[in-house]
Motif scaffolding. Structure first.
Motif, short mmCIF file in Angstrom:
data_model
loop_
_atom_site.label_atom_id
_atom_site.label_comp_id
_atom_site.label_asym_id
_atom_site.label_seq_id
_atom_site.Cartn_x
_atom_site.Cartn_y
_atom_site.Cartn_z
N UNK A 123 -12.59 -39.14 56.98
CA UNK A 123 -12.25 -37.87 57.10
C UNK A 123 -11.23 -37.30 58.28
N UNK A 124 -11.16 -38.25 59.22
CA UNK A 124 -10.08 -37.89 60.31
C UNK A 124 -8.59 -38.39 59.57
N UNK A 125 -8.68 -39.10 58.68
CA UNK A 125 -7.25 -39.43 58.14
C UNK A 125 -7.03 -38.33 56.95
N UNK A 126 -7.76 -37.99 56.15
CA UNK A 126 -7.82 -37.31 54.94
C UNK A 126 -7.98 -35.72 55.38
N UNK A 152 -11.22 -35.48 50.25
CA UNK A 152 -10.14 -36.54 50.58
C UNK A 152 -10.76 -37.88 50.96
N UNK A 153 -11.80 -37.88 51.88
CA UNK A 153 -12.39 -38.97 52.31
C UNK A 153 -13.27 -39.64 51.06
N UNK A 154 -13.89 -38.97 50.25
CA UNK A 154 -14.50 -39.42 49.26
C UNK A 154 -13.52 -40.25 48.29
N UNK A 155 -12.51 -39.66 47.88
CA UNK A 155 -11.30 -40.47 47.09
C UNK A 155 -11.11 -41.69 47.73
N UNK A 156 -10.88 -41.51 49.08
CA UNK A 156 -10.44 -42.91 49.74
C UNK A 156 -11.43 -43.86 49.62
N UNK A 157 -12.76 -43.67 49.75
CA UNK A 157 -13.75 -44.52 50.03
C UNK A 157 -14.44 -44.85 48.47
N UNK A 158 -14.10 -44.07 47.53
CA UNK A 158 -14.58 -44.18 46.26
C UNK A 158 -16.09 -43.91 46.10
N UNK A 159 -16.44 -42.88 46.92
CA UNK A 159 -17.99 -42.33 46.80
C UNK A 159 -17.92 -41.24 46.67
N UNK A 191 -20.43 -36.41 53.29
CA UNK A 191 -20.82 -35.28 54.10
C UNK A 191 -22.30 -35.85 54.64
N UNK A 192 -22.97 -36.67 54.03
CA UNK A 192 -24.12 -36.84 54.49
C UNK A 192 -24.05 -38.17 55.71
N UNK A 193 -23.09 -38.94 55.55
CA UNK A 193 -22.73 -40.06 56.49
C UNK A 193 -22.29 -39.36 57.66
N UNK A 243 -11.56 -27.14 55.85
CA UNK A 243 -11.03 -27.99 56.65
C UNK A 243 -11.61 -28.26 57.77
N UNK A 244 -11.92 -29.61 58.19
CA UNK A 244 -12.71 -29.92 59.24
C UNK A 244 -11.54 -30.27 60.33
N UNK A 245 -11.49 -29.43 61.49
CA UNK A 245 -10.85 -29.67 62.43
C UNK A 245 -11.74 -30.43 63.74
N UNK A 246 -10.73 -31.59 63.73
CA UNK A 246 -11.35 -32.46 64.93
C UNK A 246 -11.36 -31.91 66.44
N UNK A 247 -12.54 -32.36 67.15
CA UNK A 247 -12.58 -31.88 68.62
C UNK A 247 -11.64 -32.92 69.38
N UNK A 248 -11.48 -32.83 70.34
CA UNK A 248 -10.78 -33.55 71.45
C UNK A 248 -11.85 -35.10 71.51
#
Length: 308
Positions: free
Chosen positions: A15-18, A23-30, A36-38, A57-62
């Motif tokens: 998720x941090x990368x995508x 996008x994370x689901x596509x990277x991990x093939x899930x 979202x659950x993980x 979008x998910x905006x990362x915190x510090x």
């Protein structure tokens, strides 16, 4: 703190990368719900806020960035171990790993890579495209053999040498009113829609300073982090821009108008290597070919691209 699972950590990293769970689901093939659950389980486990939800979008915190940096170091070690084991199984050390900034990855490095593989039958190559800061990080951790970046990094873990010293060029859409002008000056672009490179790039501030010093107003409606996307916008007639010459020249055959710019805005291409180990012969040979081809590009560019 609840027990963390590797799958939770993997989902957080993706998720941090995508930038999105999709996008994370596509990277991990899930599935996206699985991600979202993980991610939710991971946040419950670490018990610190990791993301702000802004639209889709998910905006990362510090705190998330600190965790990601630590996780990334671990993943780099795991990937390096897995790669070494694979090479041992194949009895093959003929692998060249390249980390490259986007400006050279659009056409130039892939073309040179193909030529290099034809000259060196049996080798394999990896090309990862990231910003200059991430390229430097991967080189310092010995994750890659060669780095190509725009910025010179003062890091004892990195050896740096110049590939080329150049300056930005002006790009115009086909049929633009300035297409027949030999050289573009700042005042020529008064009130033009200007496609800027994003604020994460230091060259953005150098460009802005040129126009501020000249007292020229531009319509700042679009920006992008990647020079070849700026070229695509301009080619579509969305505005004008200043970009690095290697990227610009690769779009000329599609109709992009590329002109010298009177004010010097430097853009440098650097080669970097891990300092903690000798540079492999493959890396040296590839670097030599890069230098030869970029000089040829400069020589054949009709004064658009001069090496310093």
């Amino acid at each position: 703190m609840a027990k963390l699972s590797f799958r939770q950590v993997e989902a957080f990293r993706a998720v941090m990368i995508a930038g999105t769970t999709t996008g994370a689901a596509e990277m991990l093939y899930i599935s996206q719900p699985a991600v979202s659950r993980l991610l939710g389980d991971f946040e419950d486990s670490v018990k610190v806020p990791l993301f702000e939800r802004q639209k889709k979008r998910l905006v990362p915190t510090p705190e998330a960035q600190i965790l990601f940096d630590e996780i990334e170091r671990s993943f780099i070690g795991i990937e390096k171990l897995a790669r070494t084991a694979e090479e041992l199984r194949a009895f093959n050390r003929g692998t060249l790993r390249i980390a490259c900034m986007p400006a050279l990855a659009h056409e130039f490095v892939p073309r040179i890579s193909q030529e290099f593989m034809e000259l060196n039958q049996g080798i394999s190559m990896t090309l990862q495209v990231r910003g200059s800061e991430q390229v430097a990080n991967w080189i310092s951790t010995q994750h890659f053999d060669i780095g190509l970046s725009a910025s010179g990094v003062l890091d004892p873990a990195i050896k740096t040498e110049p590939l080329a010293r150049s300056k930005l060029v002006c790009i115009l859409p086909p049929g633009h009113r300035l297409k027949n002008k030999a050289c573009i000056e700042p005042h020529d672009l008064e009130d033009e829609i200007f496609i800027s490179l994003g604020t994460e790039q230091s060259v953005r501030y150098k460009v802005d300073d040129v126009f501020e010093q000249a007292g020229v107003n531009r319509k700042m409606l679009l920006d992008t982090q990647v020079s070849h996307i700026a070229c695509t916008y301009v080619l579509a007639g969305s505005g004008v821009s200043l970009v690095d010459p290697v990227t610009a020249i690769s779009f000329i055959k599609q109709g992009l108008v590329v002109k010298p710019f009177t004010h010097f805005v430097p853009f440098n291409y650097n080669l970097t290597y891990p300092a903690a180990r000798p540079v492999s012969q493959l890396a040296l040979d590839f670097s030599k070919l890069l230098k030869t081809r970029i000089k040829e590009l400069s020589d054949n560019s009709n004064n658009l691209f001069k090496l310093a």
